[in-house]
Design a protein around this motif. Structure first.
Motif: not given
Length: 268
Positions: A124, A157, A160-163, A165-167, A185, A211
């Motif tokens: 990424n 944003t 790849i949003q999962s990269q 999310t939660g950071q 979130t 990220d």
């Protein structure tokens, strides 16, 4: 008389099993950006393996995926173990390695049984996008909102949003981390910061996030000015005449000291 002398017997070893290689660990990190370097550990097995050559092994390794620039480097010594380090991956996507049959052959010239693709790692190289929406640019910290829990919020944003999310998001005021560290979130973050200790005047608010691949993003700067001193008004002269009728007028002079007045005076 036809006498013959037999030659000495020649001995040979029959070896019909090909050497094998196993991925015993790796990748060591995932995801990565171009500066990342996931590591795999390979274990070669064969009773007639011979002396492993890192150069030969390396030539037989293929990096799979659409990521350009990935380079595999084999290192190590000893009879069976080797380390493969991947560097220089550009682009984005999922990558792995395959150890091909040309990576090694045993002393009987049996080629290696290929193995792969390996477990994957994510490449990424795209940084997230973060925006600080509250406090807005050119906004104010005033008597009403100056607080130990002054709110800040924004959006976060990535392709790849999962990269992302939660950071954790870090708010910085004048370049110094401040306040809580909310997590990204559903593409947004909300936190608080104590503004009661800020000096009067303009301050630079930014937000940063890193990220999972260690790509760092920083928001644009929002200038927020603190002014918690209420304006005052003084009667410096007047009335100009002591008595008036319905047709008369009298005059007062008012003084309003302050550097951030910016509004019209209303008289009741």
């Amino acid at each position: 008389f036809g006498n013959t002398t037999p030659s000495a017997p020649n001995q040979f070893t029959l070896r019909c099993l090909a050497p094998t290689v196993a991925f015993t660990s790796g990748p060591s990190v995932a995801p990565i950006h171009a500066a990342g370097s996931p590591v795999y550990t390979l274990t070669f097995t064969d009773v007639n393996l011979g002396t492993l050559s890192n150069a030969t092994i390396n030539a037989g390794i293929t990096v799979n995926g659409t990521n350009a620039g990935c380079v595999a480097t084999t290192t190590g010594a000893g009879a069976t173990l080797r380390t493969v380090t991947i560097t220089g991956c550009t682009g984005n996507g999922t990558a792995s390695i395959t150890v091909g049959s040309t990576a090694w052959s045993d002393l009987a010239s049996n080629p290696l049984t290929a193995n792969g693709p390996s477990a994957t790692f994510i490449v990424n190289n795209t940084a997230p996008v973060i925006a600080l929406t509250t406090p807005a640019n050119n906004s104010w910290i005033n008597i009403a909102n100056n607080s130990a829990t002054f709110a800040f919020s924004g959006t976060c944003t990535e392709t790849i949003q999962s990269q992302v999310t939660g950071q954790a998001v870090t708010l910085k005021i004048d370049g110094v981390a401040a306040g809580t560290s909310p997590t990204c979130t559903a593409g947004a973050f909300n936190g608080t910061v104590d503004t009661t200790g800020l000096t009067a005047g303009a301050h630079a608010f930014t937000a940063t996030i890193t990220d999972l691949a260690s790509n760092i993003a920083t928001s644009s700067t929002n200038t927020v000015t603190k002014d918690i001193i209420a304006p005052t008004v003084a009667f410096t002269s007047g009335p100009s005449v002591a008595k008036i009728n319905s047709d008369g007028s009298t005059v007062y002079t008012l003084t309003l000291p302050g550097v951030n007045l910016g509004h019209h005076l209303g008289v009741a």
